[in-house]
Design an enzyme around this catalytic site. Structure first.
Site, PDB file in Angstrom:
ATOM      1  N   GLN A 153     -49.654   0.053  16.521  1.00  0.00           N
ATOM      2  CA  GLN A 153     -50.264   0.183  14.975  1.00  0.00           C
ATOM      3  C   GLN A 153     -50.674  -0.842  14.570  1.00  0.00           C
ATOM      4  O   GLN A 153     -51.604  -0.910  13.463  1.00  0.00           O
ATOM      5  CB  GLN A 153     -48.772   0.407  14.198  1.00  0.00           C
ATOM      6  N   ARG A 193     -41.734   4.679   8.003  1.00  0.00           N
ATOM      7  CA  ARG A 193     -42.336   5.237   6.598  1.00  0.00           C
ATOM      8  C   ARG A 193     -42.057   4.555   5.531  1.00  0.00           C
ATOM      9  O   ARG A 193     -41.631   5.309   4.410  1.00  0.00           O
ATOM     10  CB  ARG A 193     -42.079   6.728   6.574  1.00  0.00           C
ATOM     11  N   CYS A 194     -42.228   3.438   5.439  1.00  0.00           N
ATOM     12  CA  CYS A 194     -41.565   2.491   4.157  1.00  0.00           C
ATOM     13  C   CYS A 194     -42.452   1.000   4.374  1.00  0.00           C
ATOM     14  O   CYS A 194     -42.981   0.875   5.511  1.00  0.00           O
ATOM     15  CB  CYS A 194     -40.224   2.177   4.560  1.00  0.00           C
ATOM     16  N   GLU A 207     -46.074   6.654   2.445  1.00  0.00           N
ATOM     17  CA  GLU A 207     -44.494   6.402   2.326  1.00  0.00           C
ATOM     18  C   GLU A 207     -44.175   6.977   1.315  1.00  0.00           C
ATOM     19  O   GLU A 207     -42.905   7.198   1.278  1.00  0.00           O
ATOM     20  CB  GLU A 207     -44.227   5.174   2.525  1.00  0.00           C
TER      21      GLU A 207
END
Ligand code: FES
Ligand code: FES
Lengths: 176, 805
Positions: B236, B383-384, B759
């Site tokens: 990522q 997802r934060c 997110e």
């Protein structure tokens, strides 16, 4: 190590013949031996459906079948569904309705959906949700996948008989 | 020219720029099975590596015997810590200032930890080799409870000097990692002690896992002839990985090329650096062949990148009328065997100090203690944006508990405490400057959309029916109003391993008026190739369809910190707009030259520069692009290119209002989601279709987390949820239909006003689902029950409340 087995099978219309250990999984055969990398690996325990292919008219998770079990059978993967110039209506519909994000589940999902629509050309939203419950998607929350499949059903029905498209169309709207 | 007669609106529409639900350019290859994920990569002579992993959660390693494994046909090498030690690679730095074993060095700290790396001709041979490696373990006492970890004399990290400071200051116990504080301790405690009403609760956000459908993996290829290392992988943050690889291997950075191919979902799982990457590189150097390593699902769930595991003890105080006066929180953070959290350096507990949420809370205090246990390392932002999900869950639960204490409606309690529109920019008690918001408008829109008052009436009726024995189902209305903090971040306070968290975009306009843009980020399904082209289309007036977007190859893309924490749009999206503006500035000079007027006498109009007051005199961007390459213009260099490195002045603060209506069967514990409404305000909306898709996906991940997903351990440190049989991922059948909605409050400091959205649905969704469960049982005296609310635990709530007798 066990003796190699003689295996002969058909993938996307092409006949393949090779020797493989009995423990070789079909997903491995497809991806590593035959370079057919559309079907993916997400779990190898039959839960995610990323590896879904069609074998003799049935949806099968190719991570849970030995290549030797597929001997003599006819296999279709995502690569055999459409061509760049003539996409399968599901491939069109997934693009049109944002039925994918990372794309990792997509080959298995579309392959499964194609089979589902063959079995049930006029599914309800519930039918679709139940029919693809063996295929996990981590990105889309399924809403647009369901929409894509219903839209593809409508197109396919319209192609099959121009009078039936109104029914499918109503369902797509209902799913929005 | 046909386009002369087109209105600016038509010309704007044909660009497919900002606000267009442009179809994704990525989809053609994915729908035809032609994606190129890391496991699809095949290089000549490529080998396959896989790990021997410990079955024990805490053990000393007495010996490792590899002789038998090396006799297995196809096995070429077996690496252990002893092999890596001379290279100094048996340990590696983590993103959190700690270090982590690459291969077990004397002991293991969690089940599944990497012990040896078997390199073989293919996966089957590697698996055979793994079976043949003999490891002699001596079991040690296992600590899986972070509270016990701080009391026991069992020392997990024997490599650390017991009394010495950690990367984030003093450690008060050998198993303690750091204490991190924000806000005013004394004032907050005084306010709470003197308050009219105080609600207190322990809120646990359980351990979960991002579990993208594609696991982590890489292919390392060391070319010994020219000394270049190529590393393909599920990264990522490819540029940061290149820097890390260079720092730990000593290979100069220009000799390393890191490529992130298509990534099958990330959600935070693919931010960190894992032992598999290091071992693949070493194995490629040792064997002279490319080496692939791909996790299987169990490896993935057990070892790479858990998330959450925060025990948040809270106190919230208010006046009798419900005006909040103070918030206090002490968090015990279970980090597992190594501190491998992926947070900006100065924030060992991420942005947990956003825990005052959407509310105007005058006084607050937060302390976080990080603790080692015999569990896998990670603590990633699933997802934060760096612990904002924990923070949002905490405050949204505390609000509900306070509402019970005050005997108030929780929607009304929120309304009277929201930060007001005119208070922005708002300085929170814990140190953030919220950029913009209009919470009341969003909240009212959401409550109206679901018919809140009618729902409450229906719920009251249901309760009567339940008490009268007419039904066994309760109705829960789950409310959530969240404020996100994304777009890390300003270099002045955000870095990872000393790398400032800016991002970048480089644009080249081709002579015929098409373009390529390269960014420092990397898409994992978010559709960057589609949306970044849209930002540019609006900025430079060339159609999005004529702009290629490329990311993920460190040899070609400009340096950037990657994609996670919803930072791509706030940071790289801003860089894209700024680079576009540089292009436009040069284009303006070229246009003025071509039109034979002064620079100031032309203005930009969608896809062209026109002479002010004479709209019939213009040059399109296409014409200008050609001129940039074929005209000798005095004082202007040929070509049309720009690069921008964007250091954001602040974070962005997206927000939203989510409402979940849930039916709960008291006897089976099963739930049915009748309605889920998600209103998001992510500022300027680039592609509504993609935003909606992100919301659907994020809420579904929230559904999983709230209603069943967990990484659970038994007391011996065995992972009880290591396969998809036990680890809950919702199917289409279990996933409800979502209604999405929006308001638009642009970010005042972002070039196009965008805030980021990826997110938000996970941050806001978890409290909405969880609060629905709590709300259903509120009339029977439930204050708080820990997630996940799976059928058994919901049944247990009902049972404990005496609803089965
Ligand atoms: S890989 Fe076959 S079902 Fe998951
Ligand atoms: S699109 Fe990513 S898993 Fe389905």
């Amino acid at each position: 190590m066990a003796d190699k087995m003689h295996i002969k099978l058909t993938v996307n219309g092409t006949e393949e013949e090779f020797l493989a250990e009995p423990r070789e999984l079909l997903i491995y055969t497809l991806r590593e031996r035959l370079n057919i990398t559309g079907p993916h690996i997400g779990c190898e325990t039959s839960h995610c459906g990323a590896c879904t292919v069609t074998i003799d008219g049935k949806s099968v998770k190719s991570c849970t079948m030995f290549a030797v079990q597929a001997s003599g059978k006819d296999i279709t993967t995502i690569e055999g569904l459409g061509t760049p110039d003539a996409l399968h209506p599901l491939q069109e519909a997934f693009k049109e309705h944002h039925g994918l994000q990372c794309g990792y589940c997509t080959p298995g999902m579309i392959t499964r959906a194609a089979k589902l629509l063959e079995e049930n050309p006029n599914p309800t939203e519930e039918d679709v949700r139940f029919g693809i419950a063996g295929n996990l998607c981590r990105c889309t929350g399924y809403q647009n996948i369901v929409k894509s499949i219903l839209a593809a059903a409508a197109t396919m029905n319209a192609d099959a008989s121009s009078s039936s498209d109104a029914i499918g169309q109503t369902k797509v709207e209902a799913a929005e | 020219m046909k386009d002369d007669v087109q209105s600016s609106d038509d010309r704007r529409a044909s660009l497919k720029g900002l606000g267009s639900s442009r179809k994704r350019v990525e989809d053609a290859r994915f729908t035809q099975g032609k994606g190129n994920y890391v496991d699809d990569i095949k290089l000549d002579g490529m080998l396959f590596g896989d790990f021997v992993r410990t079955p024990y959660a805490h053990a000393r390693i007495k010996s490792i015997k590899t002789e038998e494994a090396l006799k297995v046909p196809g096995v070429l090498a077996v690496l252990t810590a002893a092999d890596l030690e001379p290279l100094g690679l048996h340990w590696m730095p983590t993103l959190a200032g700690d270090k982590q074993m690459v291969l077990a060095d004397g002991k293991v700290l969690y089940q599944g930890q990497e012990v040896a790396f078997v390199v073989a001709t293919d996966r089957y041979a590697a698996a055979d080799g793994i079976e043949a490696v003999e490891v002699d373990y001596e079991e040690l006492p296992v600590i899986t409870d972070p509270f016990e970890a701080l009391k026991t004399d069992v020392v997990l990290r024997e490599d650390l000097e017991p009394g010495a400071d950690g990367a984030h200051g003093p450690r008060k116990h050998p198993n303690h990692i750091f204490t991190w504080e924000a806000g005013e301790k004394e004032t907050t405690e005084q306010v709470i002690d003197a308050a009219e009403v105080v609600a207190e609760e322990m809120v646990y956000y359980h351990r979960v896992h991002p579990c993208p459908l594609e696991t982590c993996g890489c292919v390392a290829s060391m070319d010994k002839v020219n000394g270049k290392l190529t590393l393909y992988g599920t990264f990522q943050a490819p540029h940061a990985i290149r820097t890390v690889v260079s720092l730990i291997s000593g290979i100069e950075e220009h000799n390393i090329r890191v490529v992130s191919p298509d990534i099958g979902g990330g959600f935070g799982n693919k931010v960190g650096a894992y032992p598999g990457y290091v071992c693949s590189v070493v194995a490629s150097i040792v064997t002279g062949k490319p080496v692939k390593w791909i996790e299987d699902r169990m490896d993935n769930l057990m070892t790479t990148a858990f998330a959450r595991d925060y025990w948040m003890k809270g106190k919230i105080s208010a006046t009798k009328e419900g005006k909040i006066t103070g918030l206090w929180c002490h968090t015990t953070a279970d980090h597992g065997g190594f501190d491998a959290c992926a947070d900006p350096t100065k924030f060992p507990a991420g942005f947990m100090n956003i825990c005052t949420g959407s509310y105007d809370i005058p006084t607050a205090y937060l302390a976080v203690d990080g603790v080692y246990t015999n569990k896998a390392p990670g603590g990633v932002a699933y997802r934060c944006s760096f612990r904002v999900t924990e923070a949002a869950y905490f405050i949204e639960r505390m609000i509900e508990v306070l509402a019970i204490e005050l005997n108030m409606d929780a929607a009304e309690l929120r309304r009277i405490n929201f930060i007001k529109k005119e208070q922005f920019p708002y300085n929170s008690a814990l140190g953030w400057e919220y950029d913009s918001g209009d919470y009341h408008t969003a909240w009212d829109k959401a409550l109206n959309a679901v018919g809140y008052d009618d729902l409450r009436k229906e719920q009251a009726q249901r309760l009567e029916d339940f008490k009268a024995g007419k039904t066994r189902k309760l109705l829960g209305i789950g409310l959530s109003h969240f404020t996100e903090i994304v777009g890390a971040g300003p270099v002045k306070n955000c870095d990872i391993l000393g790398l400032g968290m800016f991002d970048s975009c480089e644009i080249r306009i081709h002579p015929t008026g098409s373009a390529i843009a390269r960014l420092g980020t990397i898409s994992q399904g978010q559709g960057h190739a589609t949306t970044f082209a849209q930002i540019l289309a609006s900025e430079i007036g060339l159609p999005a369809d004529s702009i290629t977007v490329e990311e993920g190859d460190t040899d070609t893309a400009p340096y950037g910190l990657g994609t996670y924490g919803s930072r791509s749009t706030p940071v790289a999206g801003a860089a894209t707009a700024m680079a576009g503006r540089k292009i436009r500035a040069k284009a303006q000079m070229i246009a003025a030259f071509l039109l034979e007027v002064h620079d100031d006498d032309v203005e930009f109009d969608v896809d062209r520069f026109v002479v002010k007051g004479a709209p019939e005199k213009f040059k399109t961007m296409k014409e200008i692009a050609f001129a940039a390459y074929n005209q000798a213009i005095p004082g202007i260099e040929p070509g049309l290119e720009a690069v921008s490195y964007y250091d954001p002045p602040n974070m962005t603060y997206p927000f939203g209002a989510y409402i979940c209506v849930m039916e709960l069967d008291v006897d089976t514990g099963e739930h049915e989601i009748r309605q889920f409404y998600a209103l998001d305000d992510c500022g300027t909306r680039i592609n509504p279709m993609i935003i909606e898709g992100q919301v659907h996906g994020g809420v579904t991940e929230a559904l999983a987390i709230a209603m069943g997903q967990e990484i659970a351990y038994d007391e011996l440190g065995n992972v009880k949820t290591g396969t998809l049989m036990d680890f809950f991922l919702p199917t289409a059948w279990e996933t409800p239909h979502y209604t999405t909605d929006h308001t638009v409050t642009p970010s005042p400091h972002h070039p196009i006003g965008a805030k980021g959205v990826g997110e938000s649905p996970n941050v806001g969704g978890v409290p909405a689902f969880s609060n629905a469960v709590h709300d259903a049982f509120r009339p029977f005296g439930l204050r708080h029950a820990h997630m996940p609310h799976d059928h058994w635990r919901v049944w247990k709530i009902a049972n404990d409340l005496g609803l089965h007798s």
